[in-house]
Design a protein around this motif. Structure first.
Motif, PDB file in Angstrom:
ATOM      1  N   SER A  30       0.832  -1.210   0.000  1.00 21.44           N
ATOM      2  CA  SER A  30       0.000   0.000   0.000  1.00 21.44           C
ATOM      3  C   SER A  30       0.865   1.258   0.000  1.00 21.44           C
ATOM      4  CB  SER A  30      -0.930  -0.003   1.210  1.00 21.44           C
ATOM      5  OG  SER A  30      -1.814  -1.114   1.167  1.00 21.44           O
ATOM      6  N   SER A  31       1.987   1.204   0.721  1.00 18.48           N
ATOM      7  CA  SER A  31       2.877   2.365   0.760  1.00 18.48           C
ATOM      8  C   SER A  31       3.525   2.634  -0.588  1.00 18.48           C
ATOM      9  CB  SER A  31       3.969   2.156   1.819  1.00 18.48           C
ATOM     10  OG  SER A  31       4.875   1.136   1.422  1.00 18.48           O
ATOM     11  N   ARG A  32       3.529   1.629  -1.465  1.00 20.34           N
ATOM     12  CA  ARG A  32       4.064   1.780  -2.821  1.00 20.34           C
ATOM     13  C   ARG A  32       2.950   2.088  -3.825  1.00 20.34           C
ATOM     14  NH1 ARG A  32       7.020  -1.523   0.157  1.00 20.34           N
ATOM     15  NH2 ARG A  32       9.183  -2.088  -0.286  1.00 20.34           N
ATOM     16  N   ALA A  33       1.772   2.444  -3.310  1.00 15.70           N
ATOM     17  CA  ALA A  33       0.608   2.771  -4.159  1.00 15.70           C
ATOM     18  C   ALA A  33       0.158   1.574  -4.979  1.00 15.70           C
ATOM     19  CB  ALA A  33       0.914   3.960  -5.054  1.00 15.70           C
ATOM     20  N   ILE A  34       0.266   0.390  -4.386  1.00 16.82           N
ATOM     21  CA  ILE A  34      -0.196  -0.841  -5.041  1.00 16.82           C
ATOM     22  C   ILE A  34      -1.462  -1.310  -4.332  1.00 16.82           C
ATOM     23  CG2 ILE A  34       0.360  -3.246  -5.546  1.00 16.82           C
ATOM     24  CD1 ILE A  34       3.295  -2.446  -5.678  1.00 16.82           C
ATOM     25  N   ALA A  35      -2.549  -1.446  -5.079  1.00 18.78           N
ATOM     26  CA  ALA A  35      -3.821  -1.891  -4.506  1.00 18.78           C
ATOM     27  C   ALA A  35      -3.764  -3.378  -4.197  1.00 18.78           C
ATOM     28  CB  ALA A  35      -4.959  -1.608  -5.485  1.00 18.78           C
ATOM     29  N   CYS A  36      -4.379  -3.783  -3.080  1.00 12.31           N
ATOM     30  CA  CYS A  36      -4.381  -5.189  -2.660  1.00 12.31           C
ATOM     31  C   CYS A  36      -5.811  -5.734  -2.650  1.00 12.31           C
ATOM     32  CB  CYS A  36      -3.754  -5.339  -1.272  1.00 12.31           C
ATOM     33  SG  CYS A  36      -1.997  -4.912  -1.218  1.00 12.31           S
ATOM     34  N   HIS A  37      -5.987  -6.953  -3.195  1.00 17.52           N
ATOM     35  CA  HIS A  37      -7.280  -7.616  -3.234  1.00 17.52           C
ATOM     36  C   HIS A  37      -7.133  -9.007  -2.628  1.00 17.52           C
ATOM     37  CE1 HIS A  37      -9.382  -4.951  -6.325  1.00 17.52           C
ATOM     38  NE2 HIS A  37      -8.144  -4.477  -6.276  1.00 17.52           N
ATOM     39  N   LEU A  38      -8.232  -9.527  -2.059  1.00 14.45           N
ATOM     40  CA  LEU A  38      -8.280 -10.903  -1.566  1.00 14.45           C
ATOM     41  C   LEU A  38      -9.246 -11.676  -2.450  1.00 14.45           C
ATOM     42  CD1 LEU A  38      -7.528 -13.024   0.587  1.00 14.45           C
ATOM     43  CD2 LEU A  38      -9.493 -12.252   1.912  1.00 14.45           C
ATOM     44  N   LEU A  39      -8.797 -12.822  -2.961  1.00 14.04           N
ATOM     45  CA  LEU A  39      -9.595 -13.644  -3.871  1.00 14.04           C
ATOM     46  C   LEU A  39      -9.645 -15.060  -3.324  1.00 14.04           C
ATOM     47  CD1 LEU A  39     -11.034 -14.012  -6.621  1.00 14.04           C
ATOM     48  CD2 LEU A  39      -8.779 -14.401  -7.640  1.00 14.04           C
ATOM     49  N   THR A  40     -10.852 -15.564  -3.022  1.00  5.93           N
ATOM     50  CA  THR A  40     -10.977 -16.875  -2.397  1.00  5.93           C
ATOM     51  C   THR A  40     -12.285 -17.551  -2.769  1.00  5.93           C
ATOM     52  OG1 THR A  40     -11.019 -18.036  -0.259  1.00  5.93           O
ATOM     53  CG2 THR A  40     -11.976 -15.823  -0.316  1.00  5.93           C
ATOM     54  N   GLY A  41     -12.275 -18.856  -2.710  1.00  8.47           N
ATOM     55  CA  GLY A  41     -13.500 -19.616  -2.907  1.00  8.47           C
ATOM     56  C   GLY A  41     -14.261 -19.796  -1.613  1.00  8.47           C
ATOM     57  N   ASP A  42     -13.701 -19.290  -0.508  1.00  4.05           N
ATOM     58  CA  ASP A  42     -14.316 -19.448   0.802  1.00  4.05           C
ATOM     59  C   ASP A  42     -15.493 -18.484   0.966  1.00  4.05           C
ATOM     60  OD1 ASP A  42     -14.625 -20.568   3.283  1.00  4.05           O
ATOM     61  OD2 ASP A  42     -12.508 -20.358   3.821  1.00  4.05           O
ATOM     62  N   ASN A  43     -16.246 -18.674   2.059  1.00  2.57           N
ATOM     63  CA  ASN A  43     -17.437 -17.847   2.288  1.00  2.57           C
ATOM     64  C   ASN A  43     -17.066 -16.404   2.624  1.00  2.57           C
ATOM     65  OD1 ASN A  43     -17.423 -17.403   5.387  1.00  2.57           O
ATOM     66  ND2 ASN A  43     -17.161 -19.625   5.195  1.00  2.57           N
ATOM     67  N   ALA A  44     -18.042 -15.525   2.482  1.00  2.00           N
ATOM     68  CA  ALA A  44     -17.811 -14.091   2.649  1.00  2.00           C
ATOM     69  C   ALA A  44     -17.353 -13.734   4.056  1.00  2.00           C
ATOM     70  CB  ALA A  44     -19.079 -13.315   2.298  1.00  2.00           C
ATOM     71  N   GLY A  45     -17.903 -14.416   5.083  1.00  2.00           N
ATOM     72  CA  GLY A  45     -17.532 -14.126   6.464  1.00  2.00           C
ATOM     73  C   GLY A  45     -16.078 -14.437   6.735  1.00  2.00           C
ATOM     74  N   SER A  46     -15.624 -15.634   6.289  1.00  2.00           N
ATOM     75  CA  SER A  46     -14.237 -16.032   6.492  1.00  2.00           C
ATOM     76  C   SER A  46     -13.295 -15.105   5.730  1.00  2.00           C
ATOM     77  CB  SER A  46     -14.034 -17.480   6.030  1.00  2.00           C
ATOM     78  OG  SER A  46     -12.690 -17.856   6.136  1.00  2.00           O
ATOM     79  N   ALA A  47     -13.677 -14.765   4.476  1.00  5.72           N
ATOM     80  CA  ALA A  47     -12.845 -13.873   3.664  1.00  5.72           C
ATOM     81  C   ALA A  47     -12.735 -12.497   4.307  1.00  5.72           C
ATOM     82  CB  ALA A  47     -13.426 -13.767   2.262  1.00  5.72           C
ATOM     83  N   ALA A  48     -13.845 -11.978   4.814  1.00  2.00           N
ATOM     84  CA  ALA A  48     -13.849 -10.644   5.421  1.00  2.00           C
ATOM     85  C   ALA A  48     -12.983 -10.613   6.676  1.00  2.00           C
ATOM     86  CB  ALA A  48     -15.279 -10.227   5.747  1.00  2.00           C
ATOM     87  N   VAL A  65     -12.412  -7.384  -1.470  1.00  2.00           N
ATOM     88  CA  VAL A  65     -12.574  -8.821  -1.229  1.00  2.00           C
ATOM     89  C   VAL A  65     -13.467  -9.439  -2.305  1.00  2.00           C
ATOM     90  CG1 VAL A  65     -13.337 -10.591   0.397  1.00  2.00           C
ATOM     91  CG2 VAL A  65     -12.345  -8.451   1.256  1.00  2.00           C
ATOM     92  N   HIS A  66     -13.013 -10.586  -2.841  1.00  4.76           N
ATOM     93  CA  HIS A  66     -13.807 -11.361  -3.804  1.00  4.76           C
ATOM     94  C   HIS A  66     -13.957 -12.755  -3.201  1.00  4.76           C
ATOM     95  CE1 HIS A  66     -12.760  -8.202  -6.773  1.00  4.76           C
ATOM     96  NE2 HIS A  66     -11.574  -8.245  -6.180  1.00  4.76           N
ATOM     97  N   ALA A  67     -15.131 -13.064  -2.659  1.00 11.55           N
ATOM     98  CA  ALA A  67     -15.352 -14.330  -1.949  1.00 11.55           C
ATOM     99  C   ALA A  67     -16.236 -15.265  -2.766  1.00 11.55           C
ATOM    100  CB  ALA A  67     -15.982 -14.059  -0.587  1.00 11.55           C
ATOM    101  N   GLN A  68     -16.196 -16.551  -2.375  1.00 12.25           N
ATOM    102  CA  GLN A  68     -17.014 -17.596  -2.993  1.00 12.25           C
ATOM    103  C   GLN A  68     -16.842 -17.614  -4.514  1.00 12.25           C
ATOM    104  OE1 GLN A  68     -20.787 -16.405  -0.890  1.00 12.25           O
ATOM    105  NE2 GLN A  68     -20.843 -18.575  -0.340  1.00 12.25           N
ATOM    106  N   VAL A  69     -15.581 -17.551  -4.951  1.00  9.11           N
ATOM    107  CA  VAL A  69     -15.278 -17.562  -6.380  1.00  9.11           C
ATOM    108  C   VAL A  69     -14.752 -18.942  -6.766  1.00  9.11           C
ATOM    109  CG1 VAL A  69     -13.945 -16.482  -8.230  1.00  9.11           C
ATOM    110  CG2 VAL A  69     -14.689 -15.114  -6.266  1.00  9.11           C
TER     111      VAL A  69
END
Length: 724
Positions: A554-572, A583-587
């Motif tokens: 983030s300090s290098r101005a790079i956006a971070c995303h989380l991508l998982t097949g797990d449920n939204a609660g666990s991903a969050a 966050v991209h959950a249940q994918v």
């Protein structure tokens, strides 16, 4: 896809980028050669073949182009070559330096010269004996109607030598002679090549350190007796005894004993790693305080160490796109310089200058324009950068990665095994019948699976001392779970998507567990009357360094995303702990690639993962980074492999790629700068051939020394606080 056969050859006699290009063109004419890539810095060529070819045909093609070639340059051959180069340089300097004495005395107002015959006696051995290598190389270039550094050196120094000889023989009282120019230029070229070779060897230090980890002998146990055998004599399944302080001779599994392993040079892990029965060990790692018995699982080219060395060598052999431009420039460079030298010669003559002044200025143009630095600028930076990265557990697969990494502005993390430890535990159970029955049936379905949740269930079965029944007709359900026949029951174990396919309710407790951030699996009896037999909730801890890695990106101005097949609660829950907003959950696995492709419309995307289900996303991303603790599929798909599961290696990998690419650009700038500034100065008569020779030698050495700064690189999280 089947990998094409390839081999590496050591090349002798190359001096500049034009030489490298000539070797490549000669090899590409050989039937069956798909691609040839020469690395001038390592003096090796990597050849890709459409089908296996006799090595003799390739070596013959290189020899016809005027160079020597061997499969590998033996250590004793390298030592002899080094001694010969040092002796030639020493003799050249001893003979040439006295010729500079009159020039130095002139600075103090003393006008004195050696007798002409003394200058001739000192310069001739340098020109034609020590400098014979330049004549032979220049002749090879002329035979193929090509140009190289040696041709420029020969034309320049021979002109200075010939002019001096002419003036001496035709003038009763000759003016200043230029024997010192011809001799000193050759001596300075040799000095530059020697310093360049010494510095170049430093760029391969990391790779040599890795190769040196593999010892020659091992202590093998056979019929209760210990015997010392050569590593080449080992076989899969052999039992080795590794004493405290000894290195592991091969990859294997500990079957007896406890100790620690120092894997710093292999994975970059600075702290010793605890080892116990069942743990894997890596050949080349250093055993700590315990005596171990190890079963050999991999040998030769299949060991982790061999694969690391092969990856680094392949990356160093590849040419980034920017080098293709340099190669095109190098092909026309020598003809252009020869034309400029002729223009300088005739320009001075037309301006009314004496012939000797015109010739000396043309010689200066020829000498300063040697294209050594152009040929070295890219490969030495790649060798130093990939070597420094490997020393810290970052394996760069090919040089194209460098150009992608420098532009990355979005990093997508997988969750399980990447941001989390990948070792979840069952934290909650709810069964329709008994809990032990639920665990037994779930464990039966998960037999043979390497999925982290499967290992958690198997671990629970062991802790409870439960015997697991056999499973038949087992079938993986992509993105949903697994199904099979256990004790005459058709069962399935999986996530909410599987549950919804059977039209079943999750249950109040499962909803609460998911809201708390746990992953939930349901055991379902399938069939016409599908029903839920129980629920299991899994918890996984965040990896050490995950939050710091996200903060660094983030300090290098790079956006971070989380991508998982797990449920939204666990991903969050994981995203919040790591500091990730997107966050991209249940994918589903195939959906991960679609998410990456959508992000690529606005960003240059790097994907970080470790599992089979991450492979499509790793391949779709502009840059893939795979954890070495993950699957082989993930590592083969990714452009960068991280040898230990530390998320902080992600920003470190991007940093070293950007620094390496930056060094390439700096080196190319300086290589062109020397010529853009030096050639006009030489043509204007402001540089003598001796000063031109100094500048030419300095240009080659400077680009190598600039690249060597990469050897000092350390990941940001390992630097002392406050140090940039």
């Amino acid at each position: 896809m089947q990998k094409l056969p390839s081999l590496d050859l050591s090349i002798d006699g190359m001096t500049c980028a034009n030489c490298a290009g000539r070797v490549e063109r000669a090899l590409k004419k050989v039937p069956g050669v798909m691609q040839a890539s020469v690395n001038l810095a390592s003096e090796r060529v990597h050849v890709q073949l459409s089908a296996p070819q006799p090595t003799e045909a390739l070596i013959a093609a290189i020899e016809r182009a005027g160079y020597g070639a061997t499969l590998t340059l033996q250590a004793d051959t390298q030592v002899r070559k080094s001694h010969h180069d040092r002796l030639s340089l020493t003799l050249a300097l001893l003979l040439a330096v006295p010729l500079l004495v009159p020039m130095l005395l002139q600075a103090f107002g003393v006008h004195w010269m050696w007798p002409a015959w003394v200058e001739l006696a000192l310069a001739t051995p340098v020109q034609f004996v020590i400098g014979a290598r330049f004549y032979s190389a220049a002749w090879r270039a002329l035979r193929t109607l090509d140009g190289n550094m040696d041709l420029l050196v020969v034309v320049g120094t021979t002109s200075a030598y010939g002019l001096s000889l002419y003036l001496w023989l035709t003038r009763a009282h000759p003016p200043h002679l230029y024997f010192e120019a011809s001799a000193m230029v050759i001596a300075l070229v040799l000095l530059g090549k020697y310093l360049e070779t010494r510095a170049r060897q430093q760029t391969t230090r990391a790779l040599r350190d890795l190769q040196g980890l593999a010892g020659d002998e091992a202590l093998r146990e056979a019929d209760g007796q210990l015997e010392t055998v050569a590593i080449k004599a080992l076989r899969l399944g052999d039992i080795l005894v590794v004493k405290p302080g000894a290195r592991f001779a091969a990859d294997g599994e500990i079957i007896e004993g406890r100790s620690h392993a120092n894997e710093a040079l292999i994975s970059g892990e600075s702290l010793p790693v605890p080892k116990q029965p069942g743990d894997r060990v890596t050949g080349g790692a250093l055993n700590g305080e315990g005596r171990l018995r190890v079963k050999v699982l991999a040998l030769g080219s299949e060991t982790t160490l061999a694969r690391i060395v092969r990856l680094v060598e392949d990356a160093q052999a590849e040419k980034p796109p920017i080098q293709q431009l340099v190669d095109r420039v190098s092909r026309v460079f020598v003809p252009v310089v020869l034309a400029l030298a002729l223009l300088t010669l005739f320009g001075w003559l037309l301006a009314g200058a004496a012939a000797q002044v015109a010739i000396i200025n043309a010689v200066s143009v020829l000498v300063i324009a040697c294209p050594c630095a152009l040929g070295l600028a890219t490969p030495v930076a790649i060798m130093a950068g990939t070597g420094a990265a490997a020393r810290h557990g970052i394996l760069i697969k090919d040089s194209h990665v460098l150009e992608h990494a420098r532009a990355v502005d979005c990093v997508v993390f997988d969750k399980t095994g990447t941001l989390t430890l990948g070792a979840p535990q069952v934290v909650h159970l709810e069964a329709v019948g008994s809990e032990d029955s639920l665990v037994r049936l779930a464990g039966a379905l998960q037999q043979g699976s390497e999925h982290p949740l499967a290992r958690a269930v198997s671990s629970l079965c062991q802790r409870r001392g439960l015997s697991v029944p056999a499973v038949s007709h087992s079938q993986a359900l992509a993105g949903r779970g697994i199904a099979g026949q256990v004790e005459s029951q058709a069962l399935a174990l999986g996530n909410r998507r599987l549950l919804e396919e059977h039209g079943l309710a999750a249950g109040r407790s499962a909803d609460a567990w998911e809201a708390d951030g746990y992953s939930v699996s349901w055991l379902i009896e399938t069939g016409p009357q599908a029903r839920v037999l129980g629920r299991l909730a899994f918890g996984d801890d965040l990896r050490h360094g995950a939050r710091q890695a996200v903060a660094q990106l983030s300090s290098r101005a790079i956006a971070c995303h989380l991508l998982t097949g797990d449920n939204a609660g666990s991903a969050a829950k994981v995203a919040t702990a790591a500091g990730i907003d997107q966050v991209h959950a249940q994918v589903l696995p195939e959906g991960k690639a679609a998410v990456i492709n959508a992000l690529k419309r606005e960003h240059v995307v790097a994907m970080v993962g470790d599992g089979i289900n991450d492979a499509p996303a790793l391949a779709s991303a502009d840059l893939g980074l795979a954890m070495a603790s993950g699957t082989d599929v993930a590592m083969q798909t990714a452009g960068i492999t991280l040898m230990r599961s530390d998320p902080q290696l992600v920003p470190a990998a991007l940093d070293i790629c950007r620094l390496t690419y930056g060094k390439i650009r700096q080196n190319l700038f300086w290589a062109f700068f020397y010529n853009l500034v030096g050639i006009p100065l030489a043509a204007a008569g402001w540089l003598s051939p001796v000063l031109a020779g100094c500048a030419m030698a300095l240009s080659s050495v400077s680009v190598v020394l600039n690249a060597l700064w990469l050897n000092r690189w350390q990941p940001a999280h390992l630097l002392p606080r406050g140090k940039p």
